[in-house]
Design a protein around this motif. Sequence first.
Motif, short mmCIF file in Angstrom:
data_model
loop_
_atom_site.label_atom_id
_atom_site.label_comp_id
_atom_site.label_asym_id
_atom_site.label_seq_id
_atom_site.Cartn_x
_atom_site.Cartn_y
_atom_site.Cartn_z
N GLY A 39 0.79 -1.22 0.00
CA GLY A 39 0.00 0.00 0.00
C GLY A 39 0.82 1.27 0.00
O GLY A 39 0.30 2.35 0.25
N VAL A 40 2.11 1.16 -0.31
CA VAL A 40 3.01 2.31 -0.27
C VAL A 40 3.14 2.93 -1.66
O VAL A 40 3.44 2.23 -2.63
CB VAL A 40 4.41 1.92 0.26
N ARG A 41 2.92 4.25 -1.72
CA ARG A 41 3.18 5.00 -2.96
C ARG A 41 4.59 5.58 -2.85
O ARG A 41 4.87 6.41 -1.99
CB ARG A 41 2.20 6.16 -3.10
N PRO A 42 5.49 5.18 -3.75
CA PRO A 42 6.85 5.75 -3.69
C PRO A 42 6.81 7.25 -3.97
O PRO A 42 5.95 7.75 -4.69
CB PRO A 42 7.59 5.03 -4.81
N LYS A 43 7.75 7.95 -3.41
CA LYS A 43 7.86 9.39 -3.60
C LYS A 43 7.90 9.70 -5.11
O LYS A 43 8.68 9.10 -5.85
CB LYS A 43 9.11 9.93 -2.92
N GLY A 44 7.02 10.59 -5.53
CA GLY A 44 7.00 11.04 -6.92
C GLY A 44 6.16 10.17 -7.85
O GLY A 44 6.02 10.48 -9.02
N LEU A 45 5.60 9.07 -7.34
CA LEU A 45 4.77 8.20 -8.16
C LEU A 45 3.34 8.17 -7.60
O LEU A 45 3.16 8.18 -6.38
CB LEU A 45 5.35 6.79 -8.24
N ILE A 150 6.55 -2.70 -11.91
CA ILE A 150 7.98 -2.97 -11.76
C ILE A 150 8.72 -1.69 -11.37
O ILE A 150 9.60 -1.70 -10.50
CB ILE A 150 8.55 -3.62 -13.03
N VAL A 151 8.35 -0.56 -11.98
CA VAL A 151 8.97 0.72 -11.61
C VAL A 151 8.67 1.05 -10.15
O VAL A 151 9.57 1.45 -9.39
CB VAL A 151 8.48 1.85 -12.54
N VAL A 152 7.42 0.87 -9.73
CA VAL A 152 7.04 1.13 -8.34
C VAL A 152 7.86 0.23 -7.41
O VAL A 152 8.40 0.69 -6.40
CB VAL A 152 5.52 0.93 -8.13
N ARG A 153 7.97 -1.03 -7.75
CA ARG A 153 8.74 -1.95 -6.91
C ARG A 153 10.21 -1.55 -6.86
O ARG A 153 10.84 -1.66 -5.79
CB ARG A 153 8.60 -3.38 -7.42
N ARG A 154 10.75 -1.11 -7.97
CA ARG A 154 12.16 -0.64 -7.97
C ARG A 154 12.31 0.54 -7.01
O ARG A 154 13.28 0.59 -6.23
CB ARG A 154 12.59 -0.25 -9.37
N GLN A 155 11.38 1.48 -7.08
CA GLN A 155 11.45 2.65 -6.21
C GLN A 155 11.31 2.26 -4.73
O GLN A 155 11.84 2.95 -3.87
CB GLN A 155 10.36 3.65 -6.59
#
Length: 161
Positions: A39-45, A150-155
Motif C-alpha cells: 500500500g506504499v506510494r513511492p515518492k513522486g509516483l 515494476i517501476v514502483v517496486r524498484r522505487q
Amino acid sequence: MASVEDRAVRAHLMWLLGGGNAHAPFDRAVARLPARLRGVRPKGLPYSPWELVEHMRIAQWDILEFSRNPMHVSPQWPAGYWPGSPSPPRPGAWTRTLAAFRRDHQAMMRLVQSPTTNLYARILHGDGQTILREALLVADHNAYHIGQLIVVRRQLGAWKD
C-alpha cells in the motif's frame, strides 16, 4: 477446421497474453512483494502496488465480461476502475485480487483459444469491438501496468532484475 492463419493469430495472441517477448509476466511482477509495501506510494509516483494490481484486475474483468456477456455494465470511469485507497482494505484482499486476476486472465485465454470464438466478428452488443481487439486490449493494458508495477517496486527497493 480453423485456417492456418487463424491458428497462427490465436497462437500469437496466447503468446502475447502470456507475457511474451519483452513483456514481464504478471506472476513475476507480483512475486514476493512484502505485505508492508503493498500500500506504499513511492515518492513522486501516484500509485501503490495495490492500486495498480487492483486496477488491472478490475479493467481485465470488465473487458472479459464485455466480451462474453451482453448484459454486462461497465464500472463508472474512472472511479470504478481504481480502488478507494492505496492499501488493501482488509487481510486477504491482496491474495483474493491476485487469484481473481489470474482466473479472469485464464478465462480470456480460453476465449481466445476456443475454436468456436470468432476473433474477427463484431461483438453484437458493442460498437465495433471484436474479441481480437479486446484480447489485444487486455494484453496491452496488462503489459503497460506491469511495467508501472515494476517501476514502483524498484522505487520501493523490492525488485531484483
